[in-house]
Write a protein that holds these residues in place. Sequence first.
Motif, PDB file in Angstrom:
ATOM      1  N   VAL A 117      27.374  62.029 125.978  1.00  0.00           N
ATOM      2  CA  VAL A 117      28.030  60.736 125.784  1.00  0.00           C
ATOM      3  C   VAL A 117      28.241  60.522 124.289  1.00  0.00           C
ATOM      4  O   VAL A 117      27.466  59.844 123.618  1.00  0.00           O
ATOM      5  N   ASN A 118      29.271  61.155 123.776  1.00  0.00           N
ATOM      6  CA  ASN A 118      29.626  61.040 122.365  1.00  0.00           C
ATOM      7  C   ASN A 118      31.075  61.489 122.207  1.00  0.00           C
ATOM      8  O   ASN A 118      31.617  62.159 123.086  1.00  0.00           O
ATOM      9  N   PRO A 119      31.703  61.126 121.104  1.00  0.00           N
ATOM     10  CA  PRO A 119      33.131  61.433 120.955  1.00  0.00           C
ATOM     11  C   PRO A 119      33.447  62.913 120.779  1.00  0.00           C
ATOM     12  O   PRO A 119      34.598  63.317 120.966  1.00  0.00           O
ATOM     13  N   ILE A 120      32.463  63.718 120.472  1.00  0.00           N
ATOM     14  CA  ILE A 120      32.706  65.151 120.314  1.00  0.00           C
ATOM     15  C   ILE A 120      32.753  65.852 121.671  1.00  0.00           C
ATOM     16  O   ILE A 120      33.584  66.714 121.912  1.00  0.00           O
ATOM     17  N   GLN A 121      31.872  65.457 122.592  1.00  0.00           N
ATOM     18  CA  GLN A 121      31.752  66.147 123.876  1.00  0.00           C
ATOM     19  C   GLN A 121      32.484  65.476 125.031  1.00  0.00           C
ATOM     20  O   GLN A 121      32.557  66.039 126.114  1.00  0.00           O
ATOM     21  N   CYS A 122      33.012  64.266 124.813  1.00  0.00           N
ATOM     22  CA  CYS A 122      33.647  63.543 125.919  1.00  0.00           C
ATOM     23  C   CYS A 122      34.855  62.773 125.407  1.00  0.00           C
ATOM     24  O   CYS A 122      34.783  62.123 124.368  1.00  0.00           O
ATOM     25  N   GLY A 123      35.926  62.814 126.154  1.00  0.00           N
ATOM     26  CA  GLY A 123      37.156  62.148 125.752  1.00  0.00           C
ATOM     27  C   GLY A 123      37.216  60.664 126.045  1.00  0.00           C
ATOM     28  O   GLY A 123      38.161  59.989 125.647  1.00  0.00           O
ATOM     29  N   ASN A 124      36.232  60.135 126.759  1.00  0.00           N
ATOM     30  CA  ASN A 124      36.190  58.700 127.056  1.00  0.00           C
ATOM     31  C   ASN A 124      34.728  58.276 127.163  1.00  0.00           C
ATOM     32  O   ASN A 124      34.304  57.685 128.150  1.00  0.00           O
ATOM     33  N   TYR A 125      33.952  58.606 126.150  1.00  0.00           N
ATOM     34  CA  TYR A 125      32.496  58.455 126.196  1.00  0.00           C
ATOM     35  C   TYR A 125      32.020  57.011 126.324  1.00  0.00           C
ATOM     36  O   TYR A 125      30.874  56.772 126.732  1.00  0.00           O
ATOM     37  N   ARG A 126      32.852  56.044 126.019  1.00  0.00           N
ATOM     38  CA  ARG A 126      32.422  54.641 126.106  1.00  0.00           C
ATOM     39  C   ARG A 126      32.433  54.115 127.543  1.00  0.00           C
ATOM     40  O   ARG A 126      31.839  53.076 127.822  1.00  0.00           O
ATOM     41  N   ASP A 127      33.122  54.799 128.428  1.00  0.00           N
ATOM     42  CA  ASP A 127      33.257  54.326 129.816  1.00  0.00           C
ATOM     43  C   ASP A 127      32.265  55.048 130.715  1.00  0.00           C
ATOM     44  O   ASP A 127      32.608  55.962 131.462  1.00  0.00           O
ATOM     45  N   MET A 128      31.013  54.643 130.615  1.00  0.00           N
ATOM     46  CA  MET A 128      29.922  55.244 131.395  1.00  0.00           C
ATOM     47  C   MET A 128      28.980  54.141 131.860  1.00  0.00           C
ATOM     48  O   MET A 128      28.730  53.186 131.122  1.00  0.00           O
ATOM     49  N   SER A 129      28.451  54.300 133.062  1.00  0.00           N
ATOM     50  CA  SER A 129      27.456  53.354 133.569  1.00  0.00           C
ATOM     51  C   SER A 129      26.338  54.125 134.257  1.00  0.00           C
ATOM     52  O   SER A 129      26.486  54.563 135.402  1.00  0.00           O
ATOM     53  N   LEU A 130      25.213  54.277 133.565  1.00  0.00           N
ATOM     54  CA  LEU A 130      24.048  54.917 134.178  1.00  0.00           C
ATOM     55  C   LEU A 130      23.538  54.071 135.335  1.00  0.00           C
ATOM     56  O   LEU A 130      23.192  54.603 136.393  1.00  0.00           O
ATOM     57  N   PHE A 131      23.535  52.768 135.154  1.00  0.00           N
ATOM     58  CA  PHE A 131      23.107  51.876 136.235  1.00  0.00           C
ATOM     59  C   PHE A 131      23.968  52.098 137.478  1.00  0.00           C
ATOM     60  O   PHE A 131      23.463  52.270 138.582  1.00  0.00           O
ATOM     61  N   GLY A 132      25.299  52.103 137.304  1.00  0.00           N
ATOM     62  CA  GLY A 132      26.200  52.311 138.433  1.00  0.00           C
ATOM     63  C   GLY A 132      26.002  53.666 139.084  1.00  0.00           C
ATOM     64  O   GLY A 132      25.991  53.781 140.314  1.00  0.00           O
ATOM     65  N   ALA A 133      25.826  54.702 138.276  1.00  0.00           N
ATOM     66  CA  ALA A 133      25.593  56.041 138.823  1.00  0.00           C
ATOM     67  C   ALA A 133      24.340  56.065 139.685  1.00  0.00           C
ATOM     68  O   ALA A 133      24.328  56.641 140.776  1.00  0.00           O
ATOM     69  N   LYS A 134      23.290  55.428 139.199  1.00  0.00           N
ATOM     70  CA  LYS A 134      22.031  55.398 139.953  1.00  0.00           C
ATOM     71  C   LYS A 134      22.183  54.622 141.267  1.00  0.00           C
ATOM     72  O   LYS A 134      21.639  55.035 142.302  1.00  0.00           O
TER      73      LYS A 134
END
Length: 150
Positions: A117-134
């Motif tokens: 989850v960073n701009p080097i490894q992901c093209g949209n790193y700000r759009d993540m939800s660990l809570f939602g994934a869980k």
Amino acid sequence: MKIVVESFTMDHTKVTAPFVRKCGNITTPKGDTIAKFDLRFTQPNAEAMPTGAIHALEHLLAGYLREELSDIIDISPMGCRTGFYLIKLGDLSEEEVGLALIKALKKVINSDEIPAVNPIQCGNYRDMSLFGAKEYAKEVVAKLENKYIK
């Protein structure tokens, strides 16, 4: 268009999610088998995972499913946001994939962070939800365990 797209041949109104469905096998010119699976999390045309949750699941399952199954080529979210496609070298049964998915999702439930989850490894790193994934992982595990673990 004369090309038949396998996923368009499934009647999305007659399935009950979550499920694991083998979409088919391809045999390469050298004789290797490539298997494709539909890992459906939510009910088609009734529910869709928000992008933050499905994106986090994509990052988490990229590693956790590879810990459970060898020779994964790709795991990609469906555009309809109801699940994922799993592409794997070699053949497996739906049950084997279902059991591996349960194990991987249990790791998601216990995760403290999302990888890459960073701009080097992901093209949209700000759009993540660990809570939602869980939350989606919990729902899918509960239902798939009833099907695959007796």
